[in-house]
Motif scaffolding. Structure first.
Motif: not given
Length: 517
Positions: A183-188, A220-232
Motif C-alpha cells: 500500500n502507499k504508506v508501506d511503499n513509502s 491522471l498519471y501525474t497524480e502517481d508521479i506526484e505521489s511518488f515524489r512525496t513518498a520517496v
C-alpha cells in the motif's frame, strides 16, 4: 636476516618488485529482494539469506519448484461481463461484449519474471534474498480501478530482506520489484529505508519503480508521479534512480498460460464465455465438455487447440498474457546497468539503450510529458522515462538520480563512478593502517592512487586532455594533514576528480549565410 644468520652459507631473500595497487571493485552486482516459489534447498533454509547466482537456472535451482518445467508463478485473473464500457480502458471488448479482466491481487508477484528480464537484458551475477514463498489466493478479483496491492506482500518481510544486505559489501544495486504491490504508506517506508541504507553503506544504489505504473491513466498519471515524489522522502536521493512507466514484456510465452489462469480454471465459466460470445463454437464446446470428464488432459495442448479454433478464447488468452507480462522496469534496468558496465564501463550513462524482451509500454511518453518527469524545479526528484520510438524500439531515455537539482549528483553514472572509486581506494588503503605516518608512506599512497586513476582516465572514466586535468591527489604534511593530525594518528588523502558527464542535451545551431564569390 643478517641478525639471525649464524651459519656460513648462501641465503635467499625475496623482495617485492611491485608496490601495492588499487583494484577496481565490481560495479554490476544487483540484489533482488522478494518472494519465491520456495525458500529451502536440499533441506537447508535460505529465507532472508543472500544467495549469489550467475544464471536463471541457478536461481531456479535454489528458489524454483523442484520440477523446473513446472510453471514457477501462477497468477489468477477473473473475467466478468460489464453492462457498458468502463472508463480509461479498464474494460476489454471481446466479440461484441465488454468484460472486466482483473487479477486476484494475492496471486500477483513480480520477482521471478523480473529475474528473467534481468538476464535477458545482459544480467550476470546477482544476489537473491527470498523473504518468503507465495501466499494463499484470495479467490476474488481486484475491484475495477482499485490499486494493485497484494495482501501477501508484507513490509516487515521486505525490510528483513533489505537488512540482510547490510553485510554484503559486494552488492551495488538494490532491486525490489514487488515494492509497488504494497500500500502507499508501506511503499513509502520501504523506499525511504532503501535510500537510507544506501546512504549508510555507501556501496549501492536503489533502482525504484513508480506505484501505479502498471495501469496509468493517460490523463491522471501525474497524480502517481506526484505521489511518488512525496513518498520517496528527501534523504539519500543521490543513491536512487527511478524509471517509468511499466514494461509490457515477452518473458511469459502464450503456451505458459491457459484456462487454469482464468476464473480458477472454472470450466462452467469457460463454457458460458464461449457460448455467449455471439457465435458459439461447437468444436470448442466439445473440447471443454471432454475436459470436464478428463481433467488430467495435457493443459498446454488443450489451451492451444482452443486458441486455434475459438477466436474469443484466443482474444482472452492474449489479454491475460499481456497482463502477466506487464512488469516494473527495475529488473530490466538492473540488466541494462550490468550490460553497459561490462561493455563500456560504469562511467557510461545507462541510457539510449534498448530494453530487450519488451514489446510496448503501459504509457507512451511524449517529449512534453517527459519534460515534467525529467526536471522538477520544486523537488528536483527526476524520473527517468522509458520511451518507444518509431523504428528504434523501446529505449531508456533518462540517466538521472532522484537528486536532479544537484550539480554534483544529478547523473546516475556519476554517482556510481564515484562510488566505485571510493570503494576501490578504501579497500587498497587498508594495507596502510598502522603504517608509519611519514613521507615514505605518503609517497607510496600517492603513487598507488595515481596509477589507479591514470588507468581509468585512459579508459574514459575521467575527462581531461592530460591526466593532470583529470585528477589531483594531495597527501602529506602541509598539503592534506597537519602536525596535530600526525599526533592524533590521522592520515588524510584528498582526491579531486573530473568525472565525465553525459551529453543530455545536444543543441545544434543552424544559420544561413550569403553565397560568396
Amino acid at each position: 636476516m643478517s641478525k639471525t644468520i649464524k651459519t656460513p652459507g648462501v641465503y635467499i631473500k625475496e623482495v617485492n618488485a611491485f608496490p601495492n595497487s588499487v583494484q577496481e571493485v565490481p560495479t554490476a552486482i544487483p540484489a533482488f529482494i522478494g518472494y519465491t516459489s520456495r525458500t529451502e534447498y536440499e533441506g537447508k533454509s535460505y529465507l532472508n539469506r543472500p544467495v549469489k547466482v550467475c544464471s536463471l537456472m541457478e536461481f531456479l535451482t535454489f528458489f524454483g519448484y523442484a520440477d523446473q518445467n513446472a510453471t514457477q508463478h501462477k497468477p489468477m485473473y477473473y473475467v466478468s461481463e460489464l453492462e457498458k464500457e468502463a472508463e480509461n480502458g479498464q474494460s476489454h471488448y471481446i466479440q461484441g461484449k465488454d468484460y472486466a479482466i482483473e487479477p486476484d491481487p494475492a496471486t500477483i508477484y513480480y520477482l521471478y519474471n523480473s529475474i528473467q528480464l534481468f538476464y535477458q537484458n545482459g544480467g550476470g551475477e546477482a544476489y537473491i534474498v527470498s523473504v518468503g514463498s507465495y501466499g494463499k489466493p484470495s479467490g476474488k478479483a481486484k475491484a475495477l480501478g482499485a490499486p494493485l496491492e497484494n495482501p501477501n506482500v508484507k513490509l516487515s518481510e521486505l525490510l528483513n530482506g533489505l537488512s540482510a544486505l547490510q553485510k554484503e559489501p559486494e552488492v551495488t544495486m538494490y532491486v525490489v520489484p514487488e515494492a509497488t504491490l504494497l500500500n502507499k504508506v508501506d511503499n513509502s517506508t520501504l523506499m525511504q529505508t532503501m535510500l537510507k541504507q544506501n546512504m549508510e553503506v555507501r556501496t549501492a544504489v536503489s533502482i525504484l519503480d513508480v506505484k501505479g505504473g502498471e495501469a496509468p491513466d493517460p490523463k491522471l498519471y501525474t497524480e502517481d508521479i506526484e505521489s511518488f515524489r512525496t513518498a520517496v522522502g528527501t534523504n539519500g536521493l543521490s543513491y536512487g534512480a527511478v524509471y517509468y512507466p511499466f514494461l509490457i514484456t515477452t518473458v511469459t510465452a502464450e503456451n505458459q498460460v491457459s484456462y487454469h489462469n482464468v476464473n480458477n480454471g472454472d470450466l462452467e465459466f469457460l463454457t458460458n464465455f464461449v457460448s455467449n460470445s455471439g457465435s458459439p463454437n461447437a468444436q470448442a464446446l466439445q473440447i471443454i465438455n471432454t475436459l470436464k470428464n478428463h481433467p488430467d488432459e495435457e493443459e498446454a495442448q488443450i489451451s492451444s487447440m482452443l486458441s486455434s479454433i475459438c477466436l474469443p478464447y484466443r482474444q482472452l488468452m492474449k489479454i491475460v498474457v499481456e497482463k502477466i507480462n506487464t512488469l516494473p522496469p527495475s529488473g530490466a534496468m538492473a540488466g541494462v546497468y550490468t550490460n553497459v558496465d561490462n561493455n563500456s564501463g560504469v562511467w557510461k550513462a545507462p541510457a539510449n539503450v534498448a530494453v530487450m524482451s519488451t514489446s510496448a509500454l503501459t504509457l507512451n511518453i511524449s517529449e512534453s510529458m517527459q519534460a515534467d518527469l525529467n526536471v522538477d524545479a520544486l523537488t528536483g526528484k527526476s524520473i527517468n522515462a522509458i520511451r518507444a520510438f518509431m523504428g528504434r524500439g523501446v529505449l531508456v531515455w533518462g540517466a538521472r538520480t532522484l537528486d536532479g537539482n544537484s550539480p554534483d549528483w544529478r547523473y546516475i553514472n556519476v554517482r556510481r563512478t564515484i562510488t566505485m572509486i571510493e570503494q576501490s581506494i578504501k579497500l587498497a588503503m587498508k594495507a596502510y593502517i598502522f603504517e608509519l605516518n611519514d613521507a615514505n608512506t605518503w609517497i607510496a599512497i600517492k603513487s598507488m592512487i595515481s596509477s589507479f586513476l591514470y588507468n581509468i582516465w585512459k579508459q574514459g572514466a575521467l575527462q581531461g586532455a592530460k591526466s593532470d586535468d583529470a585528477f589531483s591527489i594531495s597527501v602529506g604534511l602541509g598539503s592534506s594533514i597537519t602536525a596535530e593530525d600526525i599526533m592524533n594518528g590521522t592520515l588524510r588523502v584528498i582526491v579531486k576528480l573530473a568525472v565525465v558527464l553525459p551529453a543530455e542535451y545536444i543543441v545544434i545551431s543552424l544559420e544561413q549565410q550569403q553565397q560568396s564569390s
